[in-house]
Design a protein around this motif. Structure first.
Motif, PDB file in Angstrom:
ATOM      1  N   ILE A  79       0.919  -1.108   0.033  1.00  0.00           N
ATOM      2  CA  ILE A  79      -0.010   0.220   0.061  1.00  0.00           C
ATOM      3  C   ILE A  79       0.707   1.397   0.083  1.00  0.00           C
ATOM      4  O   ILE A  79       2.137   1.120   0.182  1.00  0.00           O
ATOM      5  CB  ILE A  79      -1.008   0.045   1.180  1.00  0.00           C
ATOM      6  N   LEU A  80       0.164   2.363  -0.123  1.00  0.00           N
ATOM      7  CA  LEU A  80       1.070   3.637  -0.032  1.00  0.00           C
ATOM      8  C   LEU A  80       1.873   3.762   1.166  1.00  0.00           C
ATOM      9  O   LEU A  80       2.999   4.114   0.980  1.00  0.00           O
ATOM     10  CB  LEU A  80       0.014   4.763   0.259  1.00  0.00           C
ATOM     11  N   GLU A  81       1.625   3.151   2.151  1.00  0.00           N
ATOM     12  CA  GLU A  81       2.471   3.185   3.582  1.00  0.00           C
ATOM     13  C   GLU A  81       3.705   2.517   3.403  1.00  0.00           C
ATOM     14  O   GLU A  81       4.682   2.815   3.959  1.00  0.00           O
ATOM     15  CB  GLU A  81       1.718   3.130   4.799  1.00  0.00           C
ATOM     16  N   ASP A  82       3.669   1.395   2.316  1.00  0.00           N
ATOM     17  CA  ASP A  82       4.854   0.738   2.351  1.00  0.00           C
ATOM     18  C   ASP A  82       5.728   1.613   1.362  1.00  0.00           C
ATOM     19  O   ASP A  82       7.225   1.512   1.759  1.00  0.00           O
ATOM     20  CB  ASP A  82       4.491  -0.491   1.528  1.00  0.00           C
ATOM     21  N   PHE A  83       5.268   2.135   0.366  1.00  0.00           N
ATOM     22  CA  PHE A  83       6.032   3.099  -0.522  1.00  0.00           C
ATOM     23  C   PHE A  83       6.665   4.271   0.361  1.00  0.00           C
ATOM     24  O   PHE A  83       7.805   4.622   0.161  1.00  0.00           O
ATOM     25  CB  PHE A  83       5.045   3.857  -1.561  1.00  0.00           C
ATOM     26  N   LEU A  84       6.111   4.825   1.183  1.00  0.00           N
ATOM     27  CA  LEU A  84       6.500   5.913   2.217  1.00  0.00           C
ATOM     28  C   LEU A  84       7.687   5.435   3.101  1.00  0.00           C
ATOM     29  O   LEU A  84       8.475   6.080   3.392  1.00  0.00           O
ATOM     30  CB  LEU A  84       5.458   6.681   2.781  1.00  0.00           C
ATOM     31  N   GLY A  85       7.491   4.078   3.499  1.00  0.00           N
ATOM     32  CA  GLY A  85       8.426   3.381   4.360  1.00  0.00           C
ATOM     33  C   GLY A  85       9.672   3.490   3.775  1.00  0.00           C
ATOM     34  O   GLY A  85      10.852   3.452   4.504  1.00  0.00           O
ATOM     35  N   ARG A  86       9.730   3.336   2.572  1.00  0.00           N
ATOM     36  CA  ARG A  86      11.101   3.152   1.920  1.00  0.00           C
ATOM     37  C   ARG A  86      11.699   4.655   1.777  1.00  0.00           C
ATOM     38  O   ARG A  86      12.883   4.718   1.253  1.00  0.00           O
ATOM     39  CB  ARG A  86      10.818   2.536   0.399  1.00  0.00           C
ATOM     40  N   LEU A  87      10.968   5.583   2.157  1.00  0.00           N
ATOM     41  CA  LEU A  87      11.667   7.045   2.217  1.00  0.00           C
ATOM     42  C   LEU A  87      11.971   7.477   3.505  1.00  0.00           C
ATOM     43  O   LEU A  87      12.496   8.586   3.841  1.00  0.00           O
ATOM     44  CB  LEU A  87      10.311   7.952   1.664  1.00  0.00           C
ATOM     45  N   VAL A  88      11.949   6.644   4.496  1.00  0.00           N
ATOM     46  CA  VAL A  88      12.331   6.840   5.836  1.00  0.00           C
ATOM     47  C   VAL A  88      13.919   6.657   5.775  1.00  0.00           C
ATOM     48  O   VAL A  88      14.474   5.801   5.121  1.00  0.00           O
ATOM     49  CB  VAL A  88      11.864   5.856   7.045  1.00  0.00           C
ATOM     50  N   PRO A  89      14.612   7.558   6.289  1.00  0.00           N
ATOM     51  CA  PRO A  89      16.118   7.408   6.240  1.00  0.00           C
ATOM     52  C   PRO A  89      16.738   6.126   6.652  1.00  0.00           C
ATOM     53  O   PRO A  89      16.258   5.589   7.672  1.00  0.00           O
ATOM     54  CB  PRO A  89      16.558   8.627   7.184  1.00  0.00           C
ATOM     55  N   VAL A  90      17.803   5.678   5.783  1.00  0.00           N
ATOM     56  CA  VAL A  90      18.096   4.167   6.253  1.00  0.00           C
ATOM     57  C   VAL A  90      18.825   3.994   7.563  1.00  0.00           C
ATOM     58  O   VAL A  90      19.028   2.986   8.060  1.00  0.00           O
ATOM     59  CB  VAL A  90      18.940   3.625   4.765  1.00  0.00           C
ATOM     60  N   ASP A  91      19.328   5.249   7.892  1.00  0.00           N
ATOM     61  CA  ASP A  91      20.145   5.086   8.975  1.00  0.00           C
ATOM     62  C   ASP A  91      19.473   5.546  10.440  1.00  0.00           C
ATOM     63  O   ASP A  91      19.883   5.630  11.414  1.00  0.00           O
ATOM     64  CB  ASP A  91      21.331   5.797   9.020  1.00  0.00           C
ATOM     65  N   ASP A  92      18.106   5.652  10.173  1.00  0.00           N
ATOM     66  CA  ASP A  92      17.159   5.999  11.338  1.00  0.00           C
ATOM     67  C   ASP A  92      16.897   4.841  12.238  1.00  0.00           C
ATOM     68  O   ASP A  92      16.106   3.986  12.040  1.00  0.00           O
ATOM     69  CB  ASP A  92      15.887   6.505  10.873  1.00  0.00           C
ATOM     70  N   PRO A  93      17.448   4.609  13.630  1.00  0.00           N
ATOM     71  CA  PRO A  93      17.338   3.821  14.487  1.00  0.00           C
ATOM     72  C   PRO A  93      16.051   3.439  15.021  1.00  0.00           C
ATOM     73  O   PRO A  93      15.596   2.170  15.253  1.00  0.00           O
ATOM     74  CB  PRO A  93      18.207   4.076  15.681  1.00  0.00           C
ATOM     75  N   CYS A  94      15.077   4.489  14.888  1.00  0.00           N
ATOM     76  CA  CYS A  94      13.718   4.448  15.490  1.00  0.00           C
ATOM     77  C   CYS A  94      13.003   3.724  14.353  1.00  0.00           C
ATOM     78  O   CYS A  94      11.647   3.069  14.650  1.00  0.00           O
ATOM     79  CB  CYS A  94      13.197   5.559  15.798  1.00  0.00           C
ATOM     80  N   TRP A  95      13.077   3.489  13.254  1.00  0.00           N
ATOM     81  CA  TRP A  95      12.559   2.772  12.053  1.00  0.00           C
ATOM     82  C   TRP A  95      12.248   1.412  12.248  1.00  0.00           C
ATOM     83  O   TRP A  95      11.198   0.761  12.438  1.00  0.00           O
ATOM     84  CB  TRP A  95      12.872   3.257  10.860  1.00  0.00           C
ATOM     85  N   ALA A  96      13.484   0.677  12.643  1.00  0.00           N
ATOM     86  CA  ALA A  96      13.335  -0.622  13.186  1.00  0.00           C
ATOM     87  C   ALA A  96      12.637  -0.809  14.254  1.00  0.00           C
ATOM     88  O   ALA A  96      11.831  -1.966  14.715  1.00  0.00           O
ATOM     89  CB  ALA A  96      14.721  -1.316  13.250  1.00  0.00           C
TER      90      ALA A  96
END
Length: 218
Positions: free
Chosen positions: A133-150
């Motif tokens: 969905i859209l949120e999967d697309f946007l999730g790939r725009l989260v900075p790759v080094d952001d520790p809070c994403w995981a």
């Protein structure tokens, strides 16, 4: 930012307001000037859901009313099923689509007497190839080094074990909203997060989407 005129010969139809703001602000990050009255800009219509997006096209000549028409919709659980639904809709209008969507975004040029529309385009979130969905697309725009994403992914999973009612199919929505809730300004809408550069704009999927949009409406 004033919207393009509703009577524009170009129309982009998306599922909902989140899609509308995400597309608008992503394209703005890539230099698309929505305020430039000298260029033909697509009017973006929020349909209110997948049924509301496709059903009117089946029942009327809406799909034939624009010089160029684009649709952005979620692939959901199975790309092949969603694409079959889209193909069936446009087949009923006499517009034949390929057997499978292109990874680069599908665009079909139409040279058919009696039809105003000359080009139609389709983007299935997140990347035309995978469920999502859209949120999967946007999730790939989260900075790759952001520790809070995981960690947002982890706690979204844990919430269900603690009685959270978020369905597994909505995991991507819970994850990105959790991550946005932890920012300096909590809970930004997607478009605002793009403008504020909390979200990036140049993932491979985003670059392909921008190229698709430009090919469709250039």
């Amino acid at each position: 930012m004033p919207p393009p005129p509703k009577n524009s010969p170009y129309r982009l139809i998306v599922e909902g307001p989140d899609d509308l703001h995400a597309v608008t602000h992503l394209m703005k990050r890539h230099g698309f000037d929505w305020d430039d009255a000298a260029r033909t800009r697509p009017f973006i219509e929020s349909a209110g859901g997948i049924d509301e997006l496709l059903e009117p096209l089946k029942r009327s000549t809406d799909a034939k009313s624009y010089a160029r028409l684009g649709l952005v919709l979620d692939a959901d659980l199975k790309v092949t099923d969603q694409w079959a639904r889209v193909r069936g809709c446009f087949s009923s209008l006499g517009i034949l689509l390929p057997d499978a969507p292109s990874a680069e975004g599908t665009i079909v040029d139409i040279q058919q007497p009696g039809l105003k529309v000359s080009r139609v385009g389709f983007w299935l979130m997140p990347d035309n190839q995978q469920p999502g969905i859209l949120e999967d697309f946007l999730g790939r725009l989260v900075p790759v080094d952001d520790p809070c994403w995981a960690y947002a992914d982890e706690v979204t999973n844990q919430s269900r074990a603690r009685g959270g009612r978020l369905a597994q199919k909505d995991h991507a929505k819970g994850r990105i909203h959790t991550w946005l809730a932890w920012q300096k300004e909590p809970g930004m809408p997607f478009g605002t997060a793009l403008t504020a550069k909390l979200l990036g704009h140049d993932s491979p999927e985003a670059l392909r989407f921008v190229a698709w949009f430009q090919r469709l409406f250039s």
